[in-house]
Design a protein around this motif. Structure first.
Motif, PDB file in Angstrom:
ATOM      1  N   ILE A   1     -17.820 -35.131 -23.290  1.00  0.00           N
ATOM      2  CA  ILE A   1     -18.331 -36.437 -23.698  1.00  0.00           C
ATOM      3  C   ILE A   1     -17.873 -37.449 -22.664  1.00  0.00           C
ATOM      4  O   ILE A   1     -16.678 -37.571 -22.392  1.00  0.00           O
ATOM      5  CB  ILE A   1     -17.840 -36.811 -25.104  1.00  0.00           C
ATOM      6  N   GLU A   2     -18.820 -38.143 -22.082  1.00  0.00           N
ATOM      7  CA  GLU A   2     -18.487 -39.129 -21.059  1.00  0.00           C
ATOM      8  C   GLU A   2     -18.048 -40.431 -21.719  1.00  0.00           C
ATOM      9  O   GLU A   2     -18.573 -40.826 -22.756  1.00  0.00           O
ATOM     10  CB  GLU A   2     -19.694 -39.365 -20.149  1.00  0.00           C
ATOM     11  N   ARG A   3     -17.099 -41.070 -21.090  1.00  0.00           N
ATOM     12  CA  ARG A   3     -16.596 -42.358 -21.547  1.00  0.00           C
ATOM     13  C   ARG A   3     -17.012 -43.418 -20.551  1.00  0.00           C
ATOM     14  O   ARG A   3     -17.160 -43.119 -19.388  1.00  0.00           O
ATOM     15  CB  ARG A   3     -15.077 -42.314 -21.649  1.00  0.00           C
ATOM     16  N   PRO A   4     -17.209 -44.639 -20.935  1.00  0.00           N
ATOM     17  CA  PRO A   4     -16.990 -45.165 -22.278  1.00  0.00           C
ATOM     18  C   PRO A   4     -18.108 -44.770 -23.229  1.00  0.00           C
ATOM     19  O   PRO A   4     -19.182 -44.366 -22.796  1.00  0.00           O
ATOM     20  CB  PRO A   4     -16.983 -46.680 -22.071  1.00  0.00           C
ATOM     21  N   VAL A   5     -17.830 -44.874 -24.517  1.00  0.00           N
ATOM     22  CA  VAL A   5     -18.842 -44.639 -25.541  1.00  0.00           C
ATOM     23  C   VAL A   5     -19.217 -45.993 -26.142  1.00  0.00           C
ATOM     24  O   VAL A   5     -18.472 -46.963 -26.038  1.00  0.00           O
ATOM     25  CB  VAL A   5     -18.347 -43.681 -26.650  1.00  0.00           C
ATOM     26  N   VAL A   6     -20.381 -46.059 -26.766  1.00  0.00           N
ATOM     27  CA  VAL A   6     -20.854 -47.287 -27.390  1.00  0.00           C
ATOM     28  C   VAL A   6     -20.734 -47.122 -28.901  1.00  0.00           C
ATOM     29  O   VAL A   6     -21.166 -46.106 -29.455  1.00  0.00           O
ATOM     30  CB  VAL A   6     -22.322 -47.584 -27.004  1.00  0.00           C
ATOM     31  N   LEU A   7     -20.152 -48.098 -29.553  1.00  0.00           N
ATOM     32  CA  LEU A   7     -20.002 -48.096 -31.001  1.00  0.00           C
ATOM     33  C   LEU A   7     -20.755 -49.305 -31.532  1.00  0.00           C
ATOM     34  O   LEU A   7     -20.407 -50.443 -31.235  1.00  0.00           O
ATOM     35  CB  LEU A   7     -18.517 -48.165 -31.376  1.00  0.00           C
ATOM     36  N   CYS A   8     -21.831 -49.077 -32.278  1.00  0.00           N
ATOM     37  CA  CYS A   8     -22.629 -50.165 -32.849  1.00  0.00           C
ATOM     38  C   CYS A   8     -22.038 -50.549 -34.200  1.00  0.00           C
ATOM     39  O   CYS A   8     -21.822 -49.688 -35.049  1.00  0.00           O
ATOM     40  CB  CYS A   8     -24.086 -49.727 -33.010  1.00  0.00           C
ATOM     41  N   LEU A   9     -21.795 -51.836 -34.388  1.00  0.00           N
ATOM     42  CA  LEU A   9     -21.125 -52.322 -35.588  1.00  0.00           C
ATOM     43  C   LEU A   9     -21.868 -53.503 -36.193  1.00  0.00           C
ATOM     44  O   LEU A   9     -22.673 -54.150 -35.526  1.00  0.00           O
ATOM     45  CB  LEU A   9     -19.707 -52.788 -35.242  1.00  0.00           C
ATOM     46  N   ASP A  10     -21.527 -53.794 -37.456  1.00  0.00           N
ATOM     47  CA  ASP A  10     -22.001 -55.041 -38.047  1.00  0.00           C
ATOM     48  C   ASP A  10     -21.068 -56.161 -37.586  1.00  0.00           C
ATOM     49  O   ASP A  10     -20.193 -55.944 -36.764  1.00  0.00           O
ATOM     50  CB  ASP A  10     -22.047 -54.927 -39.568  1.00  0.00           C
TER      51      ASP A  10
END
Length: 125
Positions: free
Chosen positions: A99-108
């Motif tokens: 898994i390549e970094r950075p990862v995207v985290l979608c949030l409210d």
């Protein structure tokens, strides 16, 4: 009182489910909160299950009102980071891609997500 609880879950684009976080309004947390499953059933054993595309973890967090706070969200981010690393390591061990970094985290836009401490934790600082 068990009247309020928050749940965090994350999936990646391949459909892999990372461990759940339960945020509870309790005075103390104990192992009896997560029931022992019947023999052969999936359980929370902190393992990467590539076949089922899931991380079998459960993070229990306690807050005064059962709602996510900056502290409990940072706890979730730290656990999610460990799980992404474990998933990546397991994928590589099975001749897959890391898994390549950075990862995207979608949030409210809940207030617990935005503070200097949360942004530092999210960026790995």
């Amino acid at each position: 009182s068990k009247e309020t609880a928050s749940v965090n879950m994350a999936w990646d684009l391949s459909g892999f489910l990372y461990g759940v976080q339960l945020v509870l309004k309790l005075k103390e947390l104990h192992n009896g909160l997560v029931a022992k499953p019947p023999p052969g059933a999936p359980c929370f054993d902190d393992q990467v299950d590539l076949a089922r595309k899931q991380m079998r973890t459960c993070t229990l967090s306690r807050t005064s009102d059962g709602m996510q706070t900056q502290e409990s969200f940072i706890q979730y981010l730290e656990q999610l980071d460990r799980e992404i690393t474990a998933h990546s390591d397991a994928a590589v061990a099975a001749d897959g891609e890391p898994i390549e970094r950075p990862v995207v985290l979608c949030l409210d836009n809940h207030a617990s997500r935005y503070s200097e401490e949360v942004l530092k934790a999210a960026s790995g600082q």
